[in-house]
Scaffold this motif. Structure first.
Motif, PDB file in Angstrom:
ATOM      1  N   TYR A   3      29.028  25.944  49.452  1.00 37.28           N
ATOM      2  CA  TYR A   3      28.633  25.357  48.121  1.00 37.28           C
ATOM      3  C   TYR A   3      27.694  26.431  47.424  1.00 37.28           C
ATOM      4  CZ  TYR A   3      30.572  20.999  49.478  1.00 37.28           C
ATOM      5  OH  TYR A   3      31.408  19.788  49.780  1.00 37.28           O
ATOM      6  N   ASP A  54      19.643  14.791  39.259  1.00 36.68           N
ATOM      7  CA  ASP A  54      20.228  15.736  38.348  1.00 36.68           C
ATOM      8  C   ASP A  54      19.198  16.374  37.393  1.00 36.68           C
ATOM      9  OD1 ASP A  54      19.622  13.516  36.748  1.00 36.68           O
ATOM     10  OD2 ASP A  54      21.762  13.251  36.205  1.00 36.68           O
ATOM     11  N   ILE A  65      23.106  22.024  37.240  1.00 35.45           N
ATOM     12  CA  ILE A  65      24.351  22.625  37.706  1.00 35.45           C
ATOM     13  C   ILE A  65      24.607  22.387  39.129  1.00 35.45           C
ATOM     14  CG2 ILE A  65      26.008  24.496  37.487  1.00 35.45           C
ATOM     15  CD1 ILE A  65      24.432  25.055  34.945  1.00 35.45           C
ATOM     16  N   ARG A  66      25.525  21.679  39.736  1.00 36.27           N
ATOM     17  CA  ARG A  66      25.332  21.704  41.008  1.00 36.27           C
ATOM     18  C   ARG A  66      26.881  21.665  41.602  1.00 36.27           C
ATOM     19  NH1 ARG A  66      20.733  22.864  40.665  1.00 36.27           N
ATOM     20  NH2 ARG A  66      18.901  21.532  40.796  1.00 36.27           N
ATOM     21  N   PRO A  67      27.008  22.590  42.895  1.00 38.47           N
ATOM     22  CA  PRO A  67      28.494  22.877  43.221  1.00 38.47           C
ATOM     23  C   PRO A  67      29.275  21.463  43.701  1.00 38.47           C
ATOM     24  CG  PRO A  67      26.832  23.765  44.617  1.00 38.47           C
ATOM     25  CD  PRO A  67      25.942  23.311  43.372  1.00 38.47           C
ATOM     26  N   TRP A  68      28.469  20.356  43.622  1.00 37.28           N
ATOM     27  CA  TRP A  68      29.089  19.036  44.067  1.00 37.28           C
ATOM     28  C   TRP A  68      29.371  17.924  42.848  1.00 37.28           C
ATOM     29  CZ3 TRP A  68      24.571  20.959  46.074  1.00 37.28           C
ATOM     30  CH2 TRP A  68      23.572  20.369  45.808  1.00 37.28           C
ATOM     31  N   ASN A  69      28.898  18.634  41.666  1.00 37.84           N
ATOM     32  CA  ASN A  69      29.396  17.580  40.442  1.00 37.84           C
ATOM     33  C   ASN A  69      30.412  17.090  40.264  1.00 37.84           C
ATOM     34  OD1 ASN A  69      26.550  17.784  39.989  1.00 37.84           O
ATOM     35  ND2 ASN A  69      26.422  19.046  38.270  1.00 37.84           N
ATOM     36  N   ASN A  70      31.645  17.742  40.671  1.00 36.03           N
ATOM     37  CA  ASN A  70      32.913  17.161  40.420  1.00 36.03           C
ATOM     38  C   ASN A  70      33.239  15.987  41.272  1.00 36.03           C
ATOM     39  OD1 ASN A  70      33.152  19.341  38.599  1.00 36.03           O
ATOM     40  ND2 ASN A  70      34.325  20.632  39.819  1.00 36.03           N
ATOM     41  N   TYR A  71      32.439  15.755  42.258  1.00 38.12           N
ATOM     42  CA  TYR A  71      32.820  14.426  43.127  1.00 38.12           C
ATOM     43  C   TYR A  71      32.184  13.083  42.475  1.00 38.12           C
ATOM     44  CZ  TYR A  71      34.246  18.160  46.227  1.00 38.12           C
ATOM     45  OH  TYR A  71      34.825  19.227  46.898  1.00 38.12           O
ATOM     46  N   THR A  72      32.428  12.116  42.898  1.00 39.55           N
ATOM     47  CA  THR A  72      31.902  10.684  42.878  1.00 39.55           C
ATOM     48  C   THR A  72      31.841   9.921  44.016  1.00 39.55           C
ATOM     49  OG1 THR A  72      34.140   9.794  41.905  1.00 39.55           O
ATOM     50  CG2 THR A  72      32.504  10.651  40.140  1.00 39.55           C
ATOM     51  N   ASP A  75      32.893  10.389  48.124  1.00 33.71           N
ATOM     52  CA  ASP A  75      33.144  11.797  48.204  1.00 33.71           C
ATOM     53  C   ASP A  75      32.061  12.823  47.661  1.00 33.71           C
ATOM     54  OD1 ASP A  75      35.780  11.324  48.896  1.00 33.71           O
ATOM     55  OD2 ASP A  75      36.496  11.410  46.936  1.00 33.71           O
ATOM     56  N   LEU A  76      31.225  12.149  46.865  1.00 32.89           N
ATOM     57  CA  LEU A  76      30.045  12.843  46.478  1.00 32.89           C
ATOM     58  C   LEU A  76      29.183  12.951  47.597  1.00 32.89           C
ATOM     59  CD1 LEU A  76      28.303  14.352  44.336  1.00 32.89           C
ATOM     60  CD2 LEU A  76      27.585  11.979  43.279  1.00 32.89           C
TER      61      LEU A  76
END
Ligand code: XUL
Ligand code: CO
Length: 441
Positions: A3, A54, A65-72, A75-76
């Motif tokens: 990450y 955040d 800006i976090r490398p895990w921002n695409n998950y929910t 999964d997040l």
């Protein structure tokens, strides 16, 4: 998958290095008084500030800006666990801390929430097997959800009290499962806005009852972590019940809990209470109640909990003085309950912030240790109170006087002489010790 692929393991490079992602003072392997810095300082990463939040503030949405921002959803939560262990290893922090809902999302009801928690706890347990990183403490978030609007253990609604008990019960089970060394109770919404609708006595009594039930349940399941109360005077309520260490200690004594709890002292909470950080640490220390530390700092120009990374070397030195005098923090540690500023939104800022905090505490540790080695403050204090070492002073501290004897003594005094407190030269001396540390001496 990495990450934080732009960041390697952070190393100690010393004061000559100009690599921003290297320690200049914190050398985990360096021994002071027979213990490595890593063993003595016991740094912890706060999951909520580093992986969950955040950087929202009351005036605007999150900037992080976090490398895990695409998950929910779950999964997040899982991505955050993966990222967190990468972070712990790279920064070299031996501990972390979390609230239940930092690590797993709340479900539609308590059963679902607990199920989510079980999944993530099992995952964390797995990660812990391959890592030296341990859980310093966990706690229950009983302030974010609307159900806690009137408090948790001090709510006016018995249904909410029951829900709070179930949350802490689960928290103790999770703590046991993950080998937590402490369990923290920060007041959250335990406090009140106005006496006009508040039964103050019932709320305090219920808080006492709640803590007793927590102690009993921990005993029942064999969870032997140190219980810690984290005082804070205000925010979110106007009058938080665990105002400061002194009032918290009085509460624990009144309800017969003083031998079960110690304090987790947060710098920014101390200053909000109108105290210095070192005052809170000292008061806890002299009463055998210093358990752990939330290492951060406030902004003296603002009246709220800004949770900044600690950079004030003067305060940190005086805090480390108390911690050394306490013989360390026992099962506690230095948890960075601190967040990067809203403008520091890049992932690397999380590393910069922790490197700075760890380095600053290493400086404070070294300076405080030197002050103690040279007995600087001890000699000053011994000299200042020397009148209690002999004559009437010794009689006072040995309990050999009473008002009549003291009056007799006072009536025969010819002249009372006070000595200067020498505050200016004392402050200059402490600064000289700090400056020598800067110079690498
Ligand atoms: C709030 C605070 C919390 C506690 C844990 O001011 O400090 O994050 O440390 O609930
Ligand atoms: Co805190």
């Amino acid at each position: 998958m990495a990450y934080f692929e732009n960041v390697n393991k952070i190393k100690y490079e010393g004061l000559d290095s100009n690599n921003p992602l290297a320690f200049k003072f914190y050398n985990p392997e360096e021994k002071i008084n027979g213990k490595t810095m890593e063993e003595f300082l016991r740094f912890g990463v706060a999951y909520w500030h580093t992986f969950t939040q955040d950087l929202t503030d009351p005036f605007g949405s999150g900037t992080a800006i976090r490398p895990w921002n695409n998950y929910t959803g779950m999964d997040l939560a899982k991505a955050r666990v993966e990222a967190s262990f990468e972070f712990f290893e790279k920064i070299g922090a031996p501990y972390f801390c979390f609230h239940d809902i930092d690590i797993a999302p709340e479900g539609d009801n308590l059963r679902e929430t607990n199920k989510n928690l079980d999944t993530i706890v099992a995952m964390i347990k797995d990660y812990q097997k391959d890592s030296k990183v341990k859980l310093l403490w966990n706690t229950a978030n009983m302030f974010s959800h609307p159900r806690w609007v009137h408090g948790a253990a001090t709510t006016s609604n018995a249904d909410v009290f029951a829900h709070a008990a179930a949350k802490v019960k689960k928290g103790l089970e999770v703590g046991k499962e993950l080998g937590a060394e402490n369990y923290v109770f920060w007041g959250g919404r335990e406090g009140y806005e106005t006496l006009l609708n508040t039964d103050l006595k019932l709320e305090f009594d219920n808080l006492g009852r709640f803590f007793h039930m927590a102690v009993d349940y921990a005993n029942e399941i064999g969870f032997d972590a140190q219980f810690l109360i984290e005082p804070k005077p205000k925010e979110p309520t106007t009058h938080q019940y665990d105002f400061d260490v002194q009032s918290g200690h009085a509460f624990l004594q009144k309800y017969g809990l003083a031998d079960k709890f110690k304090f987790n002292i947060e710098a920014n909470h101390a200053t909000l209470a109108g105290h210095t950080f070192e005052h809170e640490l000292r008061y806890a220390r002299i009463n055998g109640m210093l358990g752990s530390v939330d290492a951060n700092q406030g902004d003296p120009l603002l009246g709220w909990d800004t949770d900044e990374f600690p950079s004030d070397l003067y305060t940190i030195t005086l805090a480390m003085y108390e911690i050394i005098k306490n013989g360390g923090l026992g099962s506690g540690g230095l948890n960075f309950d601190a967040k990067v500023r809203r403008g520091s939104f890049e992932p690397e800022d999380l590393f910069h912030a922790h490197v700075a905090g760890m380095d600053h505490f290493a400086v404070g540790y070294k300076v405080a240790n030197k002050l103690i080695e040279d007995q600087v403050l001890e000699n000053i204090v011994a000299d200042r109170y020397s009148s209690y070492k002999e004559g009437i002073g010794l009689d006072i501290v040995e309990g050999k006087t009473d008002f009549k004897k003291l009056e007799d003594y006072a009536l025969n005094q010819t002249e009372i002489k006070n000595k200067s407190g020498r505050l200016e030269v004392i402050k200059a001396t402490v600064n000289q010790y700090l400056l020598r540390a800067y110079a690498g001496e």
